[in-house]
Design a protein around this motif. Structure first.
Motif, PDB file in Angstrom:
ATOM      1  N   ALA A   1     -44.148  36.289  11.638  1.00 64.54           N
ATOM      2  CA  ALA A   1     -44.439  35.510  12.847  1.00 64.54           C
ATOM      3  C   ALA A   1     -44.610  34.035  12.515  1.00 64.54           C
ATOM      4  O   ALA A   1     -44.059  33.156  13.196  1.00 64.54           O
ATOM      5  CB  ALA A   1     -45.698  36.054  13.518  1.00 64.54           C
ATOM      6  N   LEU A   2     -45.367  33.738  11.444  1.00 63.92           N
ATOM      7  CA  LEU A   2     -45.593  32.348  11.072  1.00 63.92           C
ATOM      8  C   LEU A   2     -44.305  31.646  10.658  1.00 63.92           C
ATOM      9  O   LEU A   2     -44.154  30.436  10.847  1.00 63.92           O
ATOM     10  CB  LEU A   2     -46.609  32.282   9.923  1.00 63.92           C
ATOM     11  N   GLY A   3     -43.357  32.417  10.101  1.00 61.88           N
ATOM     12  CA  GLY A   3     -42.113  31.820   9.635  1.00 61.88           C
ATOM     13  C   GLY A   3     -40.942  32.003  10.570  1.00 61.88           C
ATOM     14  O   GLY A   3     -39.786  31.857  10.145  1.00 61.88           O
ATOM     15  N   SER A   4     -41.218  32.306  11.827  1.00 61.80           N
ATOM     16  CA  SER A   4     -40.129  32.624  12.757  1.00 61.80           C
ATOM     17  C   SER A   4     -39.180  31.452  12.978  1.00 61.80           C
ATOM     18  O   SER A   4     -38.020  31.658  13.350  1.00 61.80           O
ATOM     19  CB  SER A   4     -40.702  33.094  14.099  1.00 61.80           C
ATOM     20  N   ARG A   5     -39.647  30.220  12.781  1.00 53.71           N
ATOM     21  CA  ARG A   5     -38.802  29.044  12.989  1.00 53.71           C
ATOM     22  C   ARG A   5     -38.321  28.420  11.675  1.00 53.71           C
ATOM     23  O   ARG A   5     -37.687  27.369  11.678  1.00 53.71           O
ATOM     24  CB  ARG A   5     -39.564  27.984  13.790  1.00 53.71           C
TER      25      ARG A   5
ATOM     26  N   HIS B   1     -32.001  31.336  19.321  1.00 52.56           N
ATOM     27  CA  HIS B   1     -32.886  32.301  19.974  1.00 52.56           C
ATOM     28  C   HIS B   1     -34.049  32.719  19.094  1.00 52.56           C
ATOM     29  O   HIS B   1     -34.892  33.498  19.502  1.00 52.56           O
ATOM     30  CB  HIS B   1     -32.089  33.549  20.379  1.00 52.56           C
ATOM     31  N   GLN B   2     -34.093  32.212  17.849  1.00 52.75           N
ATOM     32  CA  GLN B   2     -35.115  32.645  16.906  1.00 52.75           C
ATOM     33  C   GLN B   2     -36.468  32.087  17.331  1.00 52.75           C
ATOM     34  O   GLN B   2     -36.632  30.890  17.530  1.00 52.75           O
ATOM     35  CB  GLN B   2     -34.749  32.147  15.495  1.00 52.75           C
TER      36      GLN B   2
ATOM     37  N   LEU C   1     -38.722  40.437  12.922  1.00 50.46           N
ATOM     38  CA  LEU C   1     -40.056  41.034  12.953  1.00 50.46           C
ATOM     39  C   LEU C   1     -39.974  42.558  12.927  1.00 50.46           C
ATOM     40  O   LEU C   1     -40.763  43.217  12.245  1.00 50.46           O
ATOM     41  CB  LEU C   1     -40.809  40.564  14.198  1.00 50.46           C
ATOM     42  N   ALA C   2     -39.019  43.128  13.649  1.00 46.51           N
ATOM     43  CA  ALA C   2     -38.848  44.583  13.629  1.00 46.51           C
ATOM     44  C   ALA C   2     -38.470  45.058  12.239  1.00 46.51           C
ATOM     45  O   ALA C   2     -38.970  46.074  11.740  1.00 46.51           O
ATOM     46  CB  ALA C   2     -37.782  44.998  14.639  1.00 46.51           C
TER      47      ALA C   2
END
Length: 410
Positions: free
Chosen positions: A60-64, A186-187, A323-324
Motif C-alpha cells: 500500500a505504501l509503495g503503490s505509487r 491506474h496504479q 496488492l492481491a
C-alpha cells in the motif's frame, strides 16, 4: 525468458534461504542465547508475522512507486533485517530482526510476480512467475542445507551474514537487469483495495490458506518423522529436506506451462493430488525408501498449487493486481502457521507422528472444495454477463471483446 527473471530468482533464493534456515538452526541459537528450543521457535513465527503484516502494508505504501525502485527498496529492507539478525546482541533483538527481514517478503513476491507477468509475451505469464519461484525452491535444495551446515560449524550469525551478502548481490542484479517500468496511470491504493475486495480474489486467498496449510502440517514435522517414523538417523534430516526441495522445484517447473494452458484445472488437479499424497504418506512413512519417494512427490504436488493460485488472484484483480498478489503470500504464511499448529495439536493429542498427514489431507480437501466453489460461481457469473451482453446487442451487431492476455481459467 528475459534476464530480469534471473534477478528475481536470485532474490527469491535469498528470501527462501532466510525463511526456512531458522528451522535447522534453532538448537544452535537456543544454546548460544541461553534459551530453550521451544522458545527459540518463536523466531520462525516472528518471520511469518513480518510477512503477514508487511505484504499489505508495504504494498500500500509503495503503490505509487515505480516497480523496479520498489523491488530495490524491498530487497534493501530484507538485507538490513538479516544484518540486524546477524548482529543481534540478545534474543529480543533477534526476534525484531526476524520480523524486519520478513516484512518485505510478501510485498517483494507480489510486486515481482506482476513484473514477471509484464516482461513476457501473452500466454507465458505463468511460466515467468514460476521461474521467479524457482529461486525459492532451489533455496530448499541448496541454500537451506548449506546455510544450516555453515551455521552449525561457524555459528548461526555467519549464516545471516551470508544471506546479507546474497541480498546485496540480488540488489545489484535487480538494478542491472530489471527494466524501468513506469507507474501505470491506474496504479493507486484505492484501486488496489477495491480489487482486493473482489469475491474471486477473496476465495483465491482462502484457497491458499486452506490448501497450502496441508503442506505445512507435514513439512513442519518432517524432521521428527524422519527419525521417529522412518527410522533414519538425524544426519538424514538434511537429505529428506533436500528431497522435498527437489520435489518443489519439479512442481514449479511443471506448474508454469500447465497454468498457462488451463489455470483452474491445474489448481484442482494439484490440490486433489496433494490430498491423495498426504493420505498415502500416512502409510508409506513406515517404509524408508518409499517414504523418501513420497516426500519428493509431496513437494512437487504441494508446490504445483502456488503458481495457479498466484495467477488466479492476479487475473481476478484485473488491472490492479499488486496488492492481491502480495496478499497471496500473507495467505501462504497463514497457511504455514495454521498447518503447523494443527499438525502439532494432532501430535500433542497422542495421535502419532504421522497424524499431521491426515490433518493436512483434510485441510487440502476443504481448500479444493473452496476452489471448486469459486470456479462454479465464476462460471455462473460469466454466463450471466454473456446473457446480459447479448440482450444489449444493437443493430450494429455483437460486440467483440479483446482477448485476454492472462492465463486461461478453463
Amino acid at each position: 525468458m528475459p534476464l530480469a527473471l534471473l534477478a528475481l530468482a536470485v532474490s527469491a533464493f535469498g528470501i527462501g534461504t532466510t525463511e526456512f534456515v531458522m528451522m535447522g538452526l534453532l538448537p544452535n541459537v537456543a544454546e548460544d542465547l541461553g534459551t530453550s528450543v521451544p522458545t527459540a521457535g518463536q523466531l520462525v513465527s516472528a518471520y511469518a508475522i513480518g510477512v503477514v503484516i508487511g505484504a499489505p502494508l508495504l504494498t500500500a505504501l509503495g503503490s505509487r512507486v515505480p516497480r523496479r525502485r520498489m523491488l530495490l527498496l524491498l530487497m534493501a529492507l530484507f538485507t538490513v533485517g538479516n544484518l540486524a539478525s546477524a548482529l543481534a546482541p540478545g534474543f529480543g533483538t533477534l526476534v525484531a530482526g526476524r520480523v524486519l527481514a520478513g516484512l518485505p517478503h510478501g510485498a517483494f513476491f507480489g510486486v515481482g510476480a506482476v513484473v514477471a507477468d509484464r516482461l513476457v509475451a501473452p500466454g507465458r505469464q505463468a511460466r515467468a512467475v514460476a521461474t521467479m519461484f524457482l529461486g525459492l525452491t532451489v533455496a530448499n535444495i541448496v541454500g537451506v542445507p548449506a546455510a544450516t551446515l555453515l551455521g552449525q560449524h561457524l555459528g548461526w550469525r555467519a549464516t545471516f551474514l551470508v544471506v546479507t551478502a546474497i541480498g546485496l548481490v540480488a540488489m545489484a542484479a535487480l538494478a542491472r537487469l530489471v527494466p524501468q517500468l513506469p507507474v501505470e496511470s491506474h496504479q493507486g491504493i484505492a484501486r488496489e483495495l477495491r480489487a482486493l475486495g473482489n469475491r474471486q480474489v477473496i476465495l483465491g486467498l482462502l484457497t491458499a490458506v486452506l490448501g497450502f496449510a496441508g503442506v505445512f502440517a507435514v513439512y513442519s514435522y518432517l524432521a521428527s518423522m524422519t527419525t521417529e517414523v522412518m527410522g533414519l538417523g538425524e544426519t538424514s534430516v538434511t537429505l529428506v529436506l533436500a528431497l522435498f526441495g527437489i520435489g518443489m522445484t519439479l512442481g514449479a517447473l511443471a506448474a508454469g506451462p500447465l497454468t498457462d494452458r488451463a489455470l483452474r484445472p491445474t489448481l484442482y488437479g494439484s490440490l486433489a493430488a496433494l490430498a491423495l499424497v498426504l493420505v498415502a504418506f500416512r502409510l508409506t512413512a513406515h517404509i524408508p525408501w518409499l517414504a523418501l519417494v513420497t516426500v519428493v512427490v509431496l513437494g512437487a504436488v504441494g508446490f504445483m498449487t502456488t503458481t495457479p493460485l498466484q495467477m488466479l488472484v492476479m487475473n481476478k484483480a484485473q488491472d490492479a493486481p499488486t496488492l492481491a498478489s502480495a496478499s497471496n503470500h500473507s495467505a501462504f504464511n497463514l497457511a504455514n502457521a495454521g498447518g503447523a499448529w494443527l499438525g502439532g495439536a494432532a501430535v500433542a493429542a497422542g495421535w502419532g507422528w504421522t497424524s499431521p498427514a491426515l490433518v493436512g489431507a483434510a485441510l487440502t480437501v476443504v481448500g479444493l472444495a473452496t476452489a471448486v466453489t469459486a470456479g462454479l460461481l465464476d462460471r455462473t457469473a460469466k454466463g450471466a454477463s454473456r446473457v446480459v451482453a447479448g440482450s444489449l446487442v444493437t443493430g450494429d451487431g455483437p460486440r467483440v471483446s479483446a482477448p485476454s492476455s492472462r492465463a486461461s481459467d478453463s
